[in-house]
Enzyme design. Structure first.
Site, PDB file in Angstrom:
ATOM      1  N   CYS A   1       0.929  -1.322   0.046  1.00 41.70           N
ATOM      2  CA  CYS A   1      -0.092   0.022   0.173  1.00 41.70           C
ATOM      3  C   CYS A   1       1.012   1.180  -0.064  1.00 41.70           C
ATOM      4  O   CYS A   1       1.656   1.421   1.132  1.00 41.70           O
ATOM      5  CB  CYS A   1      -0.958  -0.176   1.179  1.00 41.70           C
ATOM      6  SG  CYS A   1      -1.929   1.646   1.438  1.00 41.70           S
TER       7      CYS A   1
ATOM      8  N   TYR B   1      -5.086   5.307  -9.174  1.00 49.12           N
ATOM      9  CA  TYR B   1      -6.378   4.609  -8.719  1.00 49.12           C
ATOM     10  C   TYR B   1      -7.408   5.289  -9.855  1.00 49.12           C
ATOM     11  O   TYR B   1      -8.583   4.232  -9.910  1.00 49.12           O
ATOM     12  CB  TYR B   1      -6.632   4.690  -7.325  1.00 49.12           C
ATOM     13  CG  TYR B   1      -5.540   4.028  -6.626  1.00 49.12           C
ATOM     14  CD1 TYR B   1      -5.992   2.843  -6.262  1.00 49.12           C
ATOM     15  CD2 TYR B   1      -4.504   4.551  -6.010  1.00 49.12           C
ATOM     16  CE1 TYR B   1      -4.966   2.138  -5.262  1.00 49.12           C
ATOM     17  CE2 TYR B   1      -3.400   3.750  -5.375  1.00 49.12           C
ATOM     18  CZ  TYR B   1      -3.942   2.331  -4.900  1.00 49.12           C
ATOM     19  OH  TYR B   1      -2.915   1.682  -4.171  1.00 49.12           O
TER      20      TYR B   1
END
Length: 331
Positions: free
Chosen positions: A51, A185
């Site tokens: 992440c 994203y």
């Protein structure tokens, strides 16, 4: 598991644009009433090396010498095969975090709020005694580490968030967040061609601007690494191995940008950056694990063999731009 939604939350609007959920636990760290107290050994930082939001907090934790002050719990790069989005401590013995004794990160979210319905995210700062998330504000967490946590920094810790240029850092961080960090994203999770192309163009226009900026400056704000560099690094280091293919962010690889590529190598070869970067975990997660806002089948569970990231250790010669060997401002 309380009120956690069983289906994958689709953070996508009617036009097909990805809109990231807001952080739920945002009480600041500090010494004022109502703030989270600064205390060694009180908190555990939960992360997964895949992440980018969590990675940057781990980089700053290491660079500032907070590793003995804030413990670290590591979730698996593979999301668990359960009917909700979660993170699992399947890397640990008994599939439980050895300090918090929980299997899923959602457990500490529900301990903090039994009615919590969002995605349990990393990074998460957890009060160890209460086993409750107290802060998951990834956007501000590094700044807390850099400022109010300073009494617990190691001796001669670098200055990553200098007061004299905080306005400039904050302004650039905001652009990097919307157009690069979250920009990849927005490409990967877009649910319309129009939304995807808009995000794609914004992302690469900003990468072009950063390429120009880094032609004459070793780091984003001059001769020394700052909080902005940590934030950009977390996306750039994942770009060629994950975002380029998995998120269809495929106009260029970072290796195709001479200045960004040299800059990335410079940071990767800095203690705290490369030694907290796990390329295999990143590839496994983005190519094999299930994602938020995604119902797509992965490519027959085949892990891409490339790219060869050993070239990230090649000489970069970026010190010529600063005339200095040191990379950190130390007062």
């Amino acid at each position: 598991m309380g009120n956690l939604k069983k289906e994958k939350p689709l953070e996508v609007d009617q036009s097909g644009k990805f809109n990231r959920q807001k952080n739920r636990f945002t009480t600041p760290f500090g010494n004022n009433p109502g703030e989270l107290p600064i205390e060694a050994g009180r908190y555990r930082l939960l992360w997964s090396p895949v992440c980018p939001w969590a990675h940057r907090s781990v980089i700053v934790r290491r660079v500032l010498g907070l590793e003995e002050v804030i413990s670290l719990g590591t979730a698996s790069p593979m999301r668990p095969n359960i009917p909700r989005v979660d993170w699992e401590f399947s890397l640990d013995e008994g599939n439980k975090d050895p300090v918090l004794e929980v299997q899923y990160i959602s457990e500490v979210y529900l301990n903090a709020d039994p009615g919590y319905e969002g995605r349990p995210t990393v990074p998460a700062m957890v009060d160890i005694k209460e086993k409750k998330v107290v802060n998951n504000d990834y956007f501000r967490l590094t700044n807390y580490f850099e400022t109010v946590w300073s009494p617990l920094h190691k001796e001669n810790a670098p200055i990553l968030y200098p007061e004299s240029i905080r306005e400039e850092i904050d302004a650039l961080n905001d652009v990097i967040f919307h157009e690069v960090n979250n920009g990849v994203y927005k490409c990967g999770f877009a649910r319309s061609q129009e939304a995807y192309e808009e995000s794609y163009d914004t992302l690469f226009n900003q990468l072009d601007e950063l390429e120009k900026r880094l032609a004459t400056s070793r780091f984003l704000h001059g001769d020394y690494i700052t909080d902005s560099d940590v934030r950009l690094y977390a996306t750039l280091v994942r770009f060629d191995v994950a975002y380029y293919a998995a998120f269809k962010a495929n106009r260029n690889r970072i290796v195709d940008f001479p200045n960004l590529w040299g800059y990335l190598r410079d940071l990767y070869q800095t203690p705290g950056f490369g030694d907290t970067t796990d390329f295999n975990a990143i590839k496994v997660h983005y190519h094999l694990s299930n994602h938020i806002a995604s119902d797509d089948q992965k490519s027959l569970n085949i892990l891409p063999k490339g790219p060869d990231m050993s070239i990230i250790n090649t000489p970069h010669n970026r010190e010529e731009l600063s005339g200095k060997q040191e990379k950190f401002l130390i007062v």
